[in-house]
Motif scaffolding. Sequence first.
Motif, short mmCIF file in Angstrom:
data_model
loop_
_atom_site.label_atom_id
_atom_site.label_comp_id
_atom_site.label_asym_id
_atom_site.label_seq_id
_atom_site.Cartn_x
_atom_site.Cartn_y
_atom_site.Cartn_z
N GLY A 4 -12.00 -3.75 -5.44
CA GLY A 4 -12.33 -3.05 -4.20
C GLY A 4 -11.24 -2.09 -3.78
N ALA A 5 -10.00 -2.53 -3.89
CA ALA A 5 -8.87 -1.67 -3.53
C ALA A 5 -8.76 -0.48 -4.48
CB ALA A 5 -7.57 -2.47 -3.55
N ALA A 6 -9.05 -0.70 -5.77
CA ALA A 6 -8.98 0.39 -6.75
C ALA A 6 -10.03 1.46 -6.45
CB ALA A 6 -9.17 -0.16 -8.16
N VAL A 7 -11.25 1.04 -6.16
CA VAL A 7 -12.32 2.00 -5.83
C VAL A 7 -11.99 2.74 -4.55
CG1 VAL A 7 -14.75 2.22 -5.23
CG2 VAL A 7 -14.08 0.69 -7.07
N ALA A 8 -11.53 2.01 -3.54
CA ALA A 8 -11.20 2.64 -2.26
C ALA A 8 -10.05 3.64 -2.40
CB ALA A 8 -10.85 1.58 -1.22
N THR A 9 -9.06 3.30 -3.20
CA THR A 9 -7.93 4.22 -3.41
C THR A 9 -8.40 5.49 -4.09
OG1 THR A 9 -6.42 2.34 -3.61
CG2 THR A 9 -5.64 4.46 -4.43
N ALA A 10 -9.25 5.35 -5.11
CA ALA A 10 -9.78 6.53 -5.79
C ALA A 10 -10.63 7.37 -4.83
CB ALA A 10 -10.61 6.12 -6.99
N THR A 11 -11.34 6.71 -3.92
CA THR A 11 -12.15 7.43 -2.94
C THR A 11 -11.27 8.25 -2.00
OG1 THR A 11 -13.87 5.72 -3.00
CG2 THR A 11 -13.84 7.17 -1.08
N VAL A 12 -10.23 7.62 -1.48
CA VAL A 12 -9.34 8.29 -0.54
C VAL A 12 -8.65 9.50 -1.19
CG1 VAL A 12 -7.20 8.02 0.78
CG2 VAL A 12 -8.96 6.26 0.89
N MET A 13 -8.26 9.33 -2.45
CA MET A 13 -7.53 10.41 -3.13
C MET A 13 -8.45 11.50 -3.65
SD MET A 13 -4.50 9.47 -2.64
CE MET A 13 -3.75 10.79 -3.57
N SER A 14 -9.76 11.29 -3.62
CA SER A 14 -10.70 12.25 -4.22
C SER A 14 -11.48 13.07 -3.21
CB SER A 14 -11.69 11.51 -5.14
OG SER A 14 -11.04 10.82 -6.17
N PHE A 15 -11.48 12.69 -1.95
CA PHE A 15 -12.42 13.33 -1.03
C PHE A 15 -11.96 14.70 -0.54
CE2 PHE A 15 -9.67 12.07 2.39
CZ PHE A 15 -9.99 12.91 3.44
N PHE A 54 -7.84 -3.89 4.04
CA PHE A 54 -9.21 -3.68 4.50
C PHE A 54 -10.25 -3.98 3.42
CE2 PHE A 54 -6.82 -1.07 7.52
CZ PHE A 54 -7.42 -1.43 8.72
N PHE A 55 -9.93 -3.67 2.17
CA PHE A 55 -10.93 -3.77 1.10
C PHE A 55 -10.66 -4.90 0.12
CE2 PHE A 55 -10.98 0.62 2.56
CZ PHE A 55 -12.34 0.85 2.73
N GLY A 56 -9.60 -5.65 0.35
CA GLY A 56 -9.29 -6.77 -0.53
C GLY A 56 -8.53 -6.31 -1.76
N TYR A 57 -7.96 -7.29 -2.45
CA TYR A 57 -7.20 -6.99 -3.65
C TYR A 57 -8.14 -6.95 -4.85
CZ TYR A 57 -2.96 -7.76 -0.98
OH TYR A 57 -1.95 -7.65 -0.04
N GLY A 58 -7.74 -6.17 -5.83
CA GLY A 58 -8.54 -6.08 -7.05
C GLY A 58 -9.37 -4.82 -7.11
N VAL A 82 0.20 7.44 -2.68
CA VAL A 82 -0.69 6.32 -3.02
C VAL A 82 0.02 4.99 -2.83
CG1 VAL A 82 -2.10 5.32 -4.84
CG2 VAL A 82 -1.89 7.78 -4.66
N LEU A 83 1.29 4.92 -3.18
CA LEU A 83 2.04 3.67 -3.05
C LEU A 83 2.10 3.20 -1.60
CD1 LEU A 83 5.00 4.29 -5.51
CD2 LEU A 83 2.99 2.85 -5.87
N ALA A 84 2.15 4.14 -0.67
CA ALA A 84 2.19 3.77 0.74
C ALA A 84 0.82 3.35 1.25
CB ALA A 84 2.73 4.93 1.57
N LEU A 85 -0.23 3.93 0.68
CA LEU A 85 -1.59 3.61 1.13
C LEU A 85 -2.10 2.29 0.56
CD1 LEU A 85 -3.44 7.04 0.92
CD2 LEU A 85 -2.86 5.77 2.98
N SER A 86 -1.64 1.92 -0.62
CA SER A 86 -2.23 0.77 -1.32
C SER A 86 -2.20 -0.52 -0.51
CB SER A 86 -1.54 0.57 -2.67
OG SER A 86 -1.84 1.63 -3.54
N PRO A 87 -1.07 -0.91 0.12
CA PRO A 87 -1.10 -2.15 0.91
C PRO A 87 -2.10 -2.09 2.06
CG PRO A 87 1.15 -1.47 0.47
CD PRO A 87 0.28 -0.32 0.07
N LEU A 88 -2.19 -0.93 2.71
CA LEU A 88 -3.13 -0.80 3.83
C LEU A 88 -4.57 -0.88 3.33
CD1 LEU A 88 -3.52 -0.20 6.84
CD2 LEU A 88 -3.48 2.23 6.29
N ILE A 89 -4.85 -0.21 2.22
CA ILE A 89 -6.20 -0.25 1.66
C ILE A 89 -6.56 -1.67 1.23
CG2 ILE A 89 -7.60 0.51 -0.30
CD1 ILE A 89 -6.21 3.20 -0.12
N ALA A 90 -5.61 -2.37 0.61
CA ALA A 90 -5.87 -3.75 0.17
C ALA A 90 -6.16 -4.66 1.35
CB ALA A 90 -4.68 -4.27 -0.62
#
Length: 254
Positions: free
Chosen positions: A121-132, A115-119, A105-113
């Motif tokens: 949006g990034a939290a929701v997107a990270t949970a999506t990526v880790m849950s699918f 595309f989806f912005g900080y805050g 997750v630590l490696a994905l977070s900057p990349l997700i932020a």
Amino acid sequence: MTGPGVRRLAGYGVLLCVLPAVWVLVRASGAVPALLVPDPARVAESLTAKVVTDPSALPLTAARALAGTAMGLALGTMLAVLAHLVPAVEPLTRVCGMIMRCVPVLALSPLIATFFGYGGGAAVATATVMSFFPSFALVGAALWRIPPALADVIRVTGGGTGTILRHVSLPIALPELVLAAKLTSCVGVLAALTAEFLTANDGLGALLARSQGLLDTPTVWAVLLTSLATSLLAYEVMDLAERKTRVRLSLHKN
């Protein structure tokens, strides 16, 4: 409540009794610096003052974890159905899923932020990526367990692929989808908390980051215990949903 559920609740009760005692003994022994193991009373005070009463902490993190987990389950289910209907894309989707699952997750977070912005949006997107991935794997496996004879009967009676999918495939895969939701319930909370810690200004993760920077150990422990309790609650709710789903489908078959 079934036997396993009762035993788990009993285990939680024992843990709630033993943990404070062990905590006090560790502090009294002096084996660990008091800064790292604060007074339980101060942790309880921080829990009440900074976590429970803060409208931007627990509710935001829980909402983001729930939204991200739901989107991840939906994405995984759609990819599983697509791979079932179009087998040629199954290897590609599986490889992509494994890659996303293995990257920290630590490696994905900057990349997700990016595309989806900080805050949030990034939290929701990270949970999506880790849950699918669990829903993709479990639902996909269930879809391939459909008896070919049953599908042939539906085709003979005039039903097509859509009929088989709607009346046979998806009902068979439903318990596996609920199981995937149970398995990812804890992951969603952790993913949202981690993303908030790295990119957000609100939520439990941001509170954890601020408290760590200020060496406010009681609040750090309060946040960690809150996230743990939230994850366990989500797991128990989905475990109950899974058991009820399997019982209802079993009764329906009979």
